[in-house]
Design an enzyme around this catalytic site. Sequence first.
Site, mmCIF file in Angstrom:
data_model
loop_
_atom_site.group_PDB
_atom_site.id
_atom_site.type_symbol
_atom_site.label_atom_id
_atom_site.label_comp_id
_atom_site.label_asym_id
_atom_site.label_seq_id
_atom_site.Cartn_x
_atom_site.Cartn_y
_atom_site.Cartn_z
ATOM 1 N N SER A 133 30.344 11.840 44.980
ATOM 2 C CA SER A 133 30.902 12.249 43.646
ATOM 3 C C SER A 133 32.532 12.212 43.553
ATOM 4 C CB SER A 133 30.612 13.591 43.374
ATOM 5 O OG SER A 133 30.512 14.107 42.007
ATOM 6 N N GLU A 231 43.534 25.961 38.136
ATOM 7 C CA GLU A 231 44.649 25.443 37.257
ATOM 8 C C GLU A 231 44.812 24.004 37.307
ATOM 9 O OE1 GLU A 231 49.083 26.128 35.968
ATOM 10 O OE2 GLU A 231 48.493 27.335 37.418
ATOM 11 N N HIS A 290 21.908 15.137 42.296
ATOM 12 C CA HIS A 290 23.109 14.712 42.584
ATOM 13 C C HIS A 290 23.664 15.031 43.873
ATOM 14 C CE1 HIS A 290 27.352 13.609 41.832
ATOM 15 N NE2 HIS A 290 27.424 14.881 41.976
#
Length: 310
Positions: A133, A231, A290
Site C-alpha cells: 500500500s 496531524e 487489501h
Amino acid sequence: MSALCRLIHRGLLCARPSRPSFPGLLEVSGGAPAVVRPASSSSPVNLSYDVFDGKGESTPLVFLHGLFGSKSNFHSIAKSLVQRTGRKVLTVDARNHGNSPHSPALTYEDMSNDLMHLLAQLHIEKCVLIGHSMGGKTAMTTALTQPGLVERLVVVDISPSQTSFEPVSNFRYYIQAMQEVKIATDIPRSTARRMAEDQLRHLVEERSVRQFLLTNLVEQNGHYAWRVNLEAISAHLDNIMSFPDFDNAYEGPTLFLGGASSAYISSDDYPEIQRLFPYADIQYIPDASHWIHADKPLDFISSIISFLQS
C-alpha cells in the site's frame, strides 16, 4: 497480462492486530506533554527497523508497511522468509509511524529519501524492495529514482495511480475518530483499549479496522497516546493517496501482487503500470483482501519466493 479477477472490495484495513511498542508519542488526552521527535522536511530521518539475519549471501529483502501500519506487520512473514530463503530480511517503520521519528513532512519523496538514508547507513548497496500500500508507493518511488539500488521490486496491492475509489474517504473518518479519543491516565491498558474502541465505534464501524487502528495506542508513564503522527497524516492524506509524476521507467523485475477481493489494482491501472514498470507481472491471490499478507500468509510467501526464483 492476465485478465483481471472480479474484484469485490471488503474494506480498507483488516490486518491482524499486533502488540505495539513504545515510540515518540502524540498526546491522546490532557496531562503529559506530547513526546515528538521533530525532523526537518529537507533532510532524512533515522528510521526504526528490525533485522532478521539469514545465513545466505543473496540480496536482502526490505519490507515497507502501509498507512497506520508498522514494521511488526511483517515480522512473521520475515521469519518465514529467512528460514526458506536464507536471506537477510529488514522490516522498516516509515516516518510518523511505529518507532520512527515524527516529521511534519510526509511525501513519497521524503519517505524514499529516508529509506535510502537507512540503506546507506547499513551499507546495503542493493536490495529487493517489498512494499504494501503506502509502502508500495514508497518502494516504487525508490525504484524509479534509484534503480541501481533495487534488484527486484514487489508492490503489494497498490498501483502507481491516484487511489480514488470511494472507500478511501474513510481514512478521513479514521483520523477524526482517533483525534477525538480521550482516555484517563493511570488506568490498565486493557481498560484504556476498551475506552478507545468505544469512542472509535461511532466513526469506525468495522471491528477489524478498529482493532488495527488500536495497534497504534501506546502507554508511557501512565498516559495513553497514538504513536502515529495524525496531524501530518491528515495534512498529507491527498498526497498519500496520489503518486509522484515520473517520465522514466524502472526496468528491473517487478511483481504487482493484488488481492482478488480488493479494488486497489484494477485493469484501469494496467497502462500506467506498463509504462513505468515494463517488466512487471501482475498476479492476484484468491480470497485475499487489501491485507494479503494477513489474509493469506502462506500464499503471499510462496508468491514472493517464486518471484525471487524466476
